[in-house]
Design a protein around this motif. Structure first.
Motif, PDB file in Angstrom:
ATOM      1  N   ILE A  49     -78.251 -88.848  72.775  1.00  0.00           N
ATOM      2  CA  ILE A  49     -78.705 -87.583  73.324  1.00  0.00           C
ATOM      3  C   ILE A  49     -80.202 -87.349  73.062  1.00  0.00           C
ATOM      4  CG2 ILE A  49     -77.945 -86.365  71.241  1.00  0.00           C
ATOM      5  CD1 ILE A  49     -78.081 -85.028  74.869  1.00  0.00           C
ATOM      6  N   GLY A  50     -80.713 -87.826  71.929  1.00  0.00           N
ATOM      7  CA  GLY A  50     -82.133 -87.646  71.644  1.00  0.00           C
ATOM      8  C   GLY A  50     -83.007 -88.357  72.660  1.00  0.00           C
ATOM      9  N   THR A  51     -82.595 -89.550  73.064  1.00  0.00           N
ATOM     10  CA  THR A  51     -83.336 -90.308  74.067  1.00  0.00           C
ATOM     11  C   THR A  51     -83.312 -89.584  75.405  1.00  0.00           C
ATOM     12  OG1 THR A  51     -82.764 -92.377  72.948  1.00  0.00           O
ATOM     13  CG2 THR A  51     -83.506 -92.537  75.219  1.00  0.00           C
ATOM     14  N   SER A  52     -82.132 -89.132  75.812  1.00  0.00           N
ATOM     15  CA  SER A  52     -82.015 -88.417  77.090  1.00  0.00           C
ATOM     16  C   SER A  52     -82.824 -87.125  77.078  1.00  0.00           C
ATOM     17  CB  SER A  52     -80.547 -88.095  77.382  1.00  0.00           C
ATOM     18  OG  SER A  52     -79.829 -89.247  77.736  1.00  0.00           O
ATOM     19  N   LEU A  53     -82.850 -86.447  75.946  1.00  0.00           N
ATOM     20  CA  LEU A  53     -83.602 -85.190  75.862  1.00  0.00           C
ATOM     21  C   LEU A  53     -85.083 -85.429  76.090  1.00  0.00           C
ATOM     22  CD1 LEU A  53     -83.776 -82.163  75.260  1.00  0.00           C
ATOM     23  CD2 LEU A  53     -83.943 -82.750  72.815  1.00  0.00           C
ATOM     24  N   VAL A  54     -85.661 -86.415  75.394  1.00  0.00           N
ATOM     25  CA  VAL A  54     -87.086 -86.692  75.550  1.00  0.00           C
ATOM     26  C   VAL A  54     -87.396 -87.128  76.977  1.00  0.00           C
ATOM     27  CG1 VAL A  54     -88.981 -88.198  74.809  1.00  0.00           C
ATOM     28  CG2 VAL A  54     -87.426 -87.228  73.109  1.00  0.00           C
ATOM     29  N   TRP A 316     -69.870 -88.711  72.991  1.00  0.00           N
ATOM     30  CA  TRP A 316     -70.777 -89.023  74.101  1.00  0.00           C
ATOM     31  C   TRP A 316     -72.233 -88.797  73.711  1.00  0.00           C
ATOM     32  CZ3 TRP A 316     -74.388 -85.796  76.015  1.00  0.00           C
ATOM     33  CH2 TRP A 316     -74.227 -84.422  75.802  1.00  0.00           C
ATOM     34  N   MET A 317     -72.495 -87.958  72.692  1.00  0.00           N
ATOM     35  CA  MET A 317     -73.867 -87.690  72.292  1.00  0.00           C
ATOM     36  C   MET A 317     -74.505 -88.902  71.624  1.00  0.00           C
ATOM     37  SD  MET A 317     -73.432 -83.734  70.970  1.00  0.00           S
ATOM     38  CE  MET A 317     -75.195 -83.390  70.865  1.00  0.00           C
ATOM     39  N   TRP A 323     -70.462 -89.559  78.737  1.00  0.00           N
ATOM     40  CA  TRP A 323     -70.481 -88.180  79.209  1.00  0.00           C
ATOM     41  C   TRP A 323     -69.293 -87.948  80.168  1.00  0.00           C
ATOM     42  CZ3 TRP A 323     -72.237 -83.360  78.933  1.00  0.00           C
ATOM     43  CH2 TRP A 323     -72.145 -82.541  80.065  1.00  0.00           C
ATOM     44  N   PRO A 324     -68.493 -86.904  79.924  1.00  0.00           N
ATOM     45  CA  PRO A 324     -67.279 -86.687  80.737  1.00  0.00           C
ATOM     46  C   PRO A 324     -67.583 -86.006  82.071  1.00  0.00           C
ATOM     47  CG  PRO A 324     -67.436 -85.001  79.055  1.00  0.00           C
ATOM     48  CD  PRO A 324     -68.593 -85.949  78.807  1.00  0.00           C
ATOM     49  N   GLY A 325     -68.335 -86.649  82.903  1.00  0.00           N
ATOM     50  CA  GLY A 325     -68.684 -86.071  84.195  1.00  0.00           C
ATOM     51  C   GLY A 325     -69.582 -87.021  84.954  1.00  0.00           C
ATOM     52  N   ILE A 361     -76.175 -77.501  75.723  1.00  0.00           N
ATOM     53  CA  ILE A 361     -75.742 -78.271  76.885  1.00  0.00           C
ATOM     54  C   ILE A 361     -74.462 -77.692  77.476  1.00  0.00           C
ATOM     55  CG2 ILE A 361     -74.818 -80.501  77.635  1.00  0.00           C
ATOM     56  CD1 ILE A 361     -76.712 -81.826  75.670  1.00  0.00           C
ATOM     57  N   ASN A 362     -73.538 -77.337  76.610  1.00  0.00           N
ATOM     58  CA  ASN A 362     -72.221 -76.917  77.077  1.00  0.00           C
ATOM     59  C   ASN A 362     -72.112 -75.430  77.369  1.00  0.00           C
ATOM     60  OD1 ASN A 362     -70.804 -79.496  76.922  1.00  0.00           O
ATOM     61  ND2 ASN A 362     -71.090 -79.334  74.703  1.00  0.00           N
ATOM     62  N   GLU A 363     -73.014 -74.621  76.793  1.00  0.00           N
ATOM     63  CA  GLU A 363     -72.955 -73.177  76.986  1.00  0.00           C
ATOM     64  C   GLU A 363     -74.342 -72.669  77.356  1.00  0.00           C
ATOM     65  OE1 GLU A 363     -71.455 -71.395  73.462  1.00  0.00           O
ATOM     66  OE2 GLU A 363     -69.767 -72.785  73.286  1.00  0.00           O
ATOM     67  N   PRO A 364     -74.784 -72.922  78.577  1.00  0.00           N
ATOM     68  CA  PRO A 364     -76.115 -72.450  78.969  1.00  0.00           C
ATOM     69  C   PRO A 364     -76.278 -70.967  78.664  1.00  0.00           C
ATOM     70  CG  PRO A 364     -75.157 -73.832  80.679  1.00  0.00           C
ATOM     71  CD  PRO A 364     -74.072 -73.590  79.661  1.00  0.00           C
ATOM     72  N   SER A 365     -77.412 -70.639  78.045  1.00  0.00           N
ATOM     73  CA  SER A 365     -77.617 -69.277  77.571  1.00  0.00           C
ATOM     74  C   SER A 365     -78.943 -68.731  78.073  1.00  0.00           C
ATOM     75  CB  SER A 365     -77.606 -69.247  76.045  1.00  0.00           C
ATOM     76  OG  SER A 365     -78.675 -70.023  75.526  1.00  0.00           O
ATOM     77  N   PRO A 366     -79.092 -67.410  78.053  1.00  0.00           N
ATOM     78  CA  PRO A 366     -80.423 -66.844  78.362  1.00  0.00           C
ATOM     79  C   PRO A 366     -81.469 -67.457  77.463  1.00  0.00           C
ATOM     80  CG  PRO A 366     -78.751 -65.130  78.223  1.00  0.00           C
ATOM     81  CD  PRO A 366     -78.104 -66.385  77.728  1.00  0.00           C
ATOM     82  N   ARG A 367     -82.717 -67.485  77.949  1.00  0.00           N
ATOM     83  CA  ARG A 367     -83.765 -68.252  77.281  1.00  0.00           C
ATOM     84  C   ARG A 367     -84.119 -67.702  75.909  1.00  0.00           C
ATOM     85  NH1 ARG A 367     -87.959 -69.074  82.328  1.00  0.00           N
ATOM     86  NH2 ARG A 367     -86.591 -70.327  83.632  1.00  0.00           N
TER      87      ARG A 367
END
Length: 372
Positions: A49-54, A316-317, A323-325, A361-367
């Motif tokens: 996940i760290g690689t994907s984030l960057v 998956w991280m 990743w389940p999708g 990732i799983n619970e998108p929240s206000p900024r």
């Protein structure tokens, strides 16, 4: 109710209105025609996940710079295929030897590996944001004439930089794998590798000792073998020296937050060999993902049983292929998180626990917490 993202203030965040403001002085000072964001990773297994984030933040930042400054932007991915694939100890000398992915797998297998692990993410990010990208392996980079000429021109000045590149020994590691067919082994710490002298203005003679075949020599020139494998800081010095040449292009080095301290040594080495502050590449350090102890989330330590799987980390991280999708859904989630992190400098210039990244990732929240 989903909690708001709350981030502390810092000196850097307090000086900025937007995360990309950290690059504004360099953009205004150099007036480039285009910007290339350079991001790389070792090709030593499935990305976590760290690689994907960057990588996702690199594309998102490229889009913000394009829209804000009206400049053409591009992402360059450096696939570091000189990561160790096999490691053994020579019983005679006690020295460690390695065979890198490039030598163990061969060119086509490496290109297939990179395409399998990274191309789906890059292609989807590129399509979603309209940012072109290209991929270059380290094998391709080190074979390039410009890279080799840069290294050869650096050699007479290397003494000024060597303690920055290797503060403990003063000897930056240079590996030239044994060129015999099917071999490719090289001393990991290059104890017996020597650059003897410049044979001609644009060539150098190197000697080393193979694990299986004993002493050997090789001549490095701009257009010829052998494979030139440089240790991490040394490689970055040569790469960034090479990137100072193209007129009209600003290269931005995008790295994870764990690179902050190492980049200080690279910058000092660049200064030592004659670069001015204005000639240094621009840098952007992305948020680092850490465990509950504050250490960087390390796939290798967990795999080796030297660190437990942190609480809140899904399998998956550590291997984003699980990743389940769909890849489209994954990119949607990553870009939504990137938008949140880039919405406020306080959110971008900090670290996140692996559990918090999973939540974002799983619970998108206000900024941010709304102002009162």
């Amino acid at each position: 109710m989903t909690p708001y993202l709350v981030s502390p203030n810092t000196v850097l965040a307090n000086a900025l209105h937007h995360a990309e403001d950290v690059l504004t002085p360099r953009i205004l000072g150099t007036r480039p025609e285009r910007i290339v964001l350079v991001v790389g990773t070792q090709i030593n297994g499935a990305p976590h996940i760290g690689t994907s984030l960057v990588q996702s933040l690199t594309f998102a930042m490229a889009a913000r710079l394009r829209d804000r400054f009206g400049l053409s932007t591009e992402v360059l991915f450096s696939a570091l295929d000189n990561a160790p694939y096999e490691l053994v100890t020579d019983p005679a000398s006690g020295h460690r030897y390695q065979r890198a992915y490039a030598q163990a797998l061969g060119e086509q297998a490496l290109l297939d590996l990179v395409a399998s692990l990274y191309l789906p993410l890059f292609t989807t990010l590129s399509h979603r944001l309209g940012i072109p990208h290209r991929i270059e392996t380290y094998t391709q980079q080190q074979a390039g004439e410009h890279f080799r000429r840069t290294w050869l021109r650096l050699l007479p000045r290397l003494d000024a930089a060597r303690w920055w590149l290797a503060p403990s020994t003063g000897t930056p590691h240079l590996r030239v794998p044994c060129p015999r067919p099917g071999c490719g082994w090289a001393e990991k710490h290059a104890e017996r590798t020597r650059v003897h002298h410049l044979v001609a203005p644009e060539s150098a003679e190197i000697s080393a000792v193979c694990l299986h075949h004993g002493p050997y020599e090789a001549t490095v020139s701009p257009a010829a073998d052998p494979y030139l494998d440089l240790a991490t800081l040394y490689r970055n010095l040569v790469k960034e020296l090479a990137l100072t040449s193209p007129p009209g292009t600003l290269h931005v080095m995008v790295k994870g937050g764990d690179w902050v301290f190492g980049s200080h040594l690279v910058d000092e080495a660049l200064h030592a060999v004659g670069l001015t502050r204005a000639q240094l590449p621009a840098r952007l350090f992305c948020p680092q993902i850490v465990t509950e102890t504050g250490a960087k989330l390390s796939k290798s330590l967990i795999r080796e049983g030297r660190a437990p799987l942190p609480e809140g980390v899904a399998p998956w991280m550590l291997d984003t292929r699980q990743w389940p999708g769909t890849i489209t859904e994954y990119v949607d989630r990553m870009l939504a998180m990137a938008e949140t992190l880039l919405s406020d400098p306080r959110h971008f210039f900090r670290s996140y626990s692996a559990a918090e990244i999973g939540r974002l990732i799983n619970e998108p929240s206000p900024r941010s917490v709304p102002s009162r």
